[in-house]
Structure formats: structure tokens, C-alpha cells
Scaffold this active site. Structure first.
Site, PDB file in Angstrom:
ATOM      1  N   GLN A  18       0.569  -1.328  -0.150  1.00  0.00           N
ATOM      2  CA  GLN A  18       0.102   0.159  -0.121  1.00  0.00           C
ATOM      3  C   GLN A  18       1.020   1.444   0.107  1.00  0.00           C
ATOM      4  OE1 GLN A  18      -2.468  -1.875   3.274  1.00  0.00           O
ATOM      5  NE2 GLN A  18      -4.166  -0.428   2.058  1.00  0.00           N
ATOM      6  N   HIS A 112       1.191  -9.534   4.922  1.00  0.00           N
ATOM      7  CA  HIS A 112      -0.592  -8.580   4.298  1.00  0.00           C
ATOM      8  C   HIS A 112      -0.747  -8.404   3.624  1.00  0.00           C
ATOM      9  CE1 HIS A 112      -2.362  -4.960   6.532  1.00  0.00           C
ATOM     10  NE2 HIS A 112      -2.612  -5.231   5.987  1.00  0.00           N
ATOM     11  N   ASN A 156      -1.561 -11.259   8.380  1.00  0.00           N
ATOM     12  CA  ASN A 156      -3.178  -9.526   8.958  1.00  0.00           C
ATOM     13  C   ASN A 156      -3.821  -9.951   8.714  1.00  0.00           C
ATOM     14  OD1 ASN A 156      -3.464  -7.239   9.462  1.00  0.00           O
ATOM     15  ND2 ASN A 156      -3.863  -6.792   7.225  1.00  0.00           N
ATOM     16  N   GLU A 157      -5.014 -10.547   9.477  1.00  0.00           N
ATOM     17  CA  GLU A 157      -6.254 -10.726   9.008  1.00  0.00           C
ATOM     18  C   GLU A 157      -6.659 -11.745   8.468  1.00  0.00           C
ATOM     19  OE1 GLU A 157      -8.279  -7.057   6.941  1.00  0.00           O
ATOM     20  OE2 GLU A 157      -8.044  -5.987   8.735  1.00  0.00           O
TER      21      GLU A 157
HETATM   22  C1  BGC Z   1      -6.125  -4.208   6.264  1.00  0.00           C
HETATM   23  C2  BGC Z   1      -5.561  -2.515   5.526  1.00  0.00           C
HETATM   24  C3  BGC Z   1      -6.625  -1.809   5.109  1.00  0.00           C
HETATM   25  C4  BGC Z   1      -7.466  -1.122   6.092  1.00  0.00           C
HETATM   26  C5  BGC Z   1      -9.146  -0.131   5.576  1.00  0.00           C
HETATM   27  C6  BGC Z   1      -7.247  -3.644   6.995  1.00  0.00           C
HETATM   28  O1  BGC Z   1      -8.189  -3.984   6.534  1.00  0.00           O
HETATM   29  O2  BGC Z   1      -5.649  -4.560   7.197  1.00  0.00           O
HETATM   30  O3  BGC Z   1      -4.355  -3.201   4.818  1.00  0.00           O
HETATM   31  O4  BGC Z   1      -6.120  -0.730   3.970  1.00  0.00           O
HETATM   32  O5  BGC Z   1      -8.401  -2.306   7.214  1.00  0.00           O
HETATM   33  O6  BGC Z   1      -9.574  -0.629   4.584  1.00  0.00           O
END
Ligand code: BGC
Length: 434
Positions: A18, A112, A156-157
Site C-alpha cells: 500500500q 499483509h 494480517n487479518e
Molecule cells: C487492512 C488494511 C486496509 C484497512 C482499511 C484492513 O482491513 O489490513 O490493509 O487498508 O483495513 O480498509
């Protein structure tokens, strides 16, 4: 004024794809440049953080922050299968050292969302082989950088693919209902006419076929299983296995590192009687069913942006007149405290808020959001919940995946024609909590 203790990690977060720019060996880059792309625009130079990280870290330090969560890009470190790029890993060593030089604790995420193109060609996040591939990448990173780090998020997530699958499923159901209505109205073969929501079914199907062909060209497979694709139940388990394999490598090579993963968590609220089973099911899918795989992690990364409402028929819309963010969900910073309390009922390790933030143009509303969110964090700590850090999303306005550069989550704004940074007031406001 609320102040956190000296050892509390107070910082901001980014993700490599990003912010860095020119992440050319990753699946996201490939998809951004496809003819059948769902990306609004390509990431290109992003905000050139790959070259300007020192300036960004300096701005954080000047504002009083003491921690930075960022991700390493697998596609840079292992651009082709089994071939590691020394220069890329040395770049991240420089970033880590730069953080330390400025009194900032680096918190690194190994994955990520973006993945190397070659991984997707092997079946991506639905292929068993990804577990070993992720472990091998983790091993390389730990051998090189393990001594430099104290806190690592593996994935991540980890729950994102299931959330996307659930949304897609709901969407599909709405479309089916719409089709049935059209058929009942004698509209059968006029499927080329657009349905109410502005979707052209026949074109969509033709596009799908063409997209499958393009996938084959770009990735070597028709069905692309990216990290943010709709996840199957097996794929969901595979992500947990990848996390566990990486955790085992980290514990073997760098046992001093505190390791965990991060989850995207909504504040599930029943606002109309009868919504309990729906809210319960959603929480089970989003959080509880992962517990067996994360129970012995050193921490859990909590990521929260808003709340979800439930009534007797399932999900409910936001209340009339609710303040909405650019992302089209509700501005609701209180959600963070609720989620932390709920998670702490079942997860007994430390908690770190690894993401929380708001996409909004008016920075005074970001300041209000941070004030409310941090008050919630402090309440939790005062009640004995072990919250060890808070990372605001995001350090800098950046590439919001398929939505491109239109969303402004940052504490710093950027003029992308010159890559000039301008800290927003919210940056020093966040720093003032230390
Ligand atoms: C993610 C980010 C994303 C952010 C805002 C999260 O789900 O880890 O990469 O930019 O939310 O939407």
C-alpha cells in the site's frame, strides 16, 4: 488528558504494497494491470515509502510515537520460488535499524494481503503447499532478521477470506432473488437488461469467462486464490496451519520474539430483538472458531473499524442519519472498546490493537475518532485487560487496494505528484497520548 505508560506501544501501521510502490512481483500488482481488473487504479509508485521510509519514520518520532507496524513484502524477498533476494532483506534491515535509531519499536508483519505471483500459480491460499512455502519464507526472514526483532505478526487479518466469502454469498443470494423476480415478471431472456442493482448478468458471465482466460495467462491457473479471494473452509484451515508453521519456525530460531496473528473484528450489536443468533454466528465465524489455533500465541492483533447491527432477519442497515466514512461504513470509534472486551473473554494472552482508524477527509473527525478509541483502550487497561499497544491505521494516506488512492486513512497526507508529505494535526494528537 489520558496518558499511556512508557512501555505501551503507541504508533501507526502500514502495509508494504500500500505504501512502498513498484511491488512488481506480487499478485496485486499483476491484477492491477489486468484487462479484467477490479482495481480502480494501479498502485504504481504508491507513496514511495520504499525510498522515503526514513522521512516517514522521522515524522512519527517527531510526533512522539514509539512504535511502527509495517509489513515485509514476500514477493520482493522471494521473487521466484526458492530464490531469495539479499538486497530486499537488507532493505528491511535498514528500515528496522532506522526505526531503532529514532526510538521506534519495529513491529513486523510477515504477510499483509499481497503474495508472490508464483505462489498463486501453485494454487495460492487454497493449496496445501502454501503452508510449507510460508514456513520457508519465514525461516529465511528469521535467519536474517530474527535478532533485530521483538514482535512479529505472522498473517494480517487471517479471517479476511471468510469475511469476503460471506459477503459474496449474501450478494449472490440477492442476485438470485432479483433473477427470480425478473423471471416471474416474464423477463426471462431479457437477461441482457440490467437488474436493479446495476449489474448486467450476461455481460458478467461473459466477463467471467474472459477473466478466467486472462488468469491462465497471468498466473497459470483459471481460479485465482489470492489472500483476499473468497475462502473455502479448507482454505480457512490452511491459513491457520500456515500461521502455526511460521510460529514454530519463529520459536525455533528466535524464541525471544513475541508472535501472534491479526484478525479483523466487528463490534456485533443486537439492536432489534431476535438478532442474537445472527450476531452469535457471525462472531463465531469471525473470531471464536480460530481460538484453538491461536490459544498459545503471545498476543492477538485486534483490528477494528466499525460495528455491525443485527435484528430478527439478520444484518441491519446503519441507523438513519449515522455519520458515514469514505468506506461507506459507520463512524463508530466506540466499537474498539467493545471488541477488546469481547475478545478478552476468550483469549487470555496479550492484546495489541494492530489497526484502528477512519477514512475521512476532515481531520478534526479523525482526531475525535482517536480520542474516543483511545479512551476505550484506557478503560480496558484500567479494568485489567492486557492491552499492550495501539497502532493507528494508517501512518500515511495510501493505496486502499481495489479502491485505489481515493480513501484517506492517513495521519500524514501526500502529494503524489511530488511525493511531498504533510503531517495532519491528528499525527501529533496521537503522539500526545504518551
Ligand atoms: C487492512 C488494511 C486496509 C484497512 C482499511 C484492513 O482491513 O489490513 O490493509 O487498508 O483495513 O480498509
Amino acid at each position: 488528558m489520558i496518558k499511556f505508560t512508557k512501555d505501551f506501544l503507541l504508533g501507526a501501521a502500514t502495509a508494504a504494497h500500500q505504501v512502498e510502490g513498484n511491488n512488481t512481483n506480487s499478485d496485486c500488482w499483476a491484477m492491477e494491470h489486468m484487462e479484467h481488473t477490479s482495481y480502480a487504479e494501479p498502485s504504481l509508485d504508491a507513496v514511495d515509502h520504499y525510498h522515503r521510509y526514513e522521512e516517514d519514520i522521522q515524522l512519527m518520532a517527531d510526533a512522539g510515537l514509539n512504535a511502527y507496524r509495517f509489513s515485509l513484502e514476500w514477493a520482493r524477498i522471494e521473487p521466484s520460488e526458492g530464490q531469495f533476494d539479499e538486497e530486499a532483506i537488507e532493505h528491511y534491515r535498514d528500515v528496522i535499524r532506522c526505526c531503532k535509531k529514532h526510538g521506534i519499536e519495529p513491529v513486523v508483519t510477515l504477510h499483509h494481503f499481497s503474495s508472490p505471483v508464483w505462489l498463486i500459480g501453485k494454487g495460492g491460499w487454497e493449496a496445501e503447499s502454501t503452508v510449507d512455502d510460508f514456513a520457508r519464507y519465514t525461516r529465511y526472514v528469521m535467519e536474517k532478521l530474527g535478532d533485530e526483532l521483538r514482535c512479529v505478526c505472522t498473517i494480517n487479518e487471517a479471517n479476511m477470506g471468510l469475511q469476503i466469502a460471506a459477503i459474496a454469498e449474501r450478494y449472490k443470494r440477492q442476485m438470485m432473488v432479483q433473477m427470480e423476480k425478473m423471471q416471474a415478471a416474464g423477463d426471462k431472456d431479457d437477461a441482457d437488461g440490467t437488474v436493479q442493482v446495476g449489474i448486467n448478468l450476461q455481460k458478467m458471465m461473459a466477463d467471467q469467462k474472459a477473466a478466467a482466460e486472462e488468469n491462465k495467462k497471468v498466473f497459470g491457473v483459471e481460479n485465482v486464490a489470492n489472500f483476499t479471494s473468497m475462502r473455502s473452509a479448507d482454505g480457512d484451515l490452511l491459513v491457520m496451519k500456515a500461521h502455526q508453521a511460521a510460529k514454530a519456525v519463529i520459536r525455533e530460531l528466535a524464541p525471544h520474539i513475541r508472535v501472534g496473528l491479526t484478525l479483523s473484528l466487528h463490534d456485533m450489536q443486537v439492536t432489534e430483538a431476535g438478532g442474537e443468533p445472527f450476531a452469535g454466528k457471525e462472531w463465531e465465524d469471525e473470531f471464536t472458531h480460530y481460538l484453538p489455533y491461536i490459544q498459545d500465541d503471545d498476543f492477538l492483533g485486534v483490528q477494528n473499524y466499525t460495528r455491525s447491527l443485527f435484528g430478527p432477519n439478520g444484518g441491519l442497515p446503519y441507523p438513519e442519519g449515522a455519520e458515514m466514512t469514505q468506506m461507506n461504513y459507520e463512524f463508530y470509534p466506540q466499537a474498539l472498546e467493545h471488541v477488546i472486551r469481547r475478545v478478552a473473554e476468550d483469549f487470555k494472552g496479550d492484546l495489541i490493537v494492530t489497526e484502528n482508524g477512519v477514512a475521512i477527509a476532515d481531520d478534526s473527525r479523525r482526531i475525535a475518532f482517536i480520542a474516543e478509541a483511545l479512551a476505550g483502550v484506557k478503560n480496558c487497561i484500567d479494568d485489567g485487560i492486557p492491552v499492550k499497544g495501539y497502532f493507528h491505521w494508517s501512518l500515511i494516506d495510501n493505496f486502499e487496494w481495489q479502491k485505489g488512492y481515493s480513501m484517506t486513512f492517513g495521519l500524514i497526507s501526500v502529494d503524489r505528484t511530488t511525493q511531498t508529505r504533510t503531517p495532519k494535526e491528528s499525527l501529533s494528537f496521537l503522539g500526545s497520548f504518551r
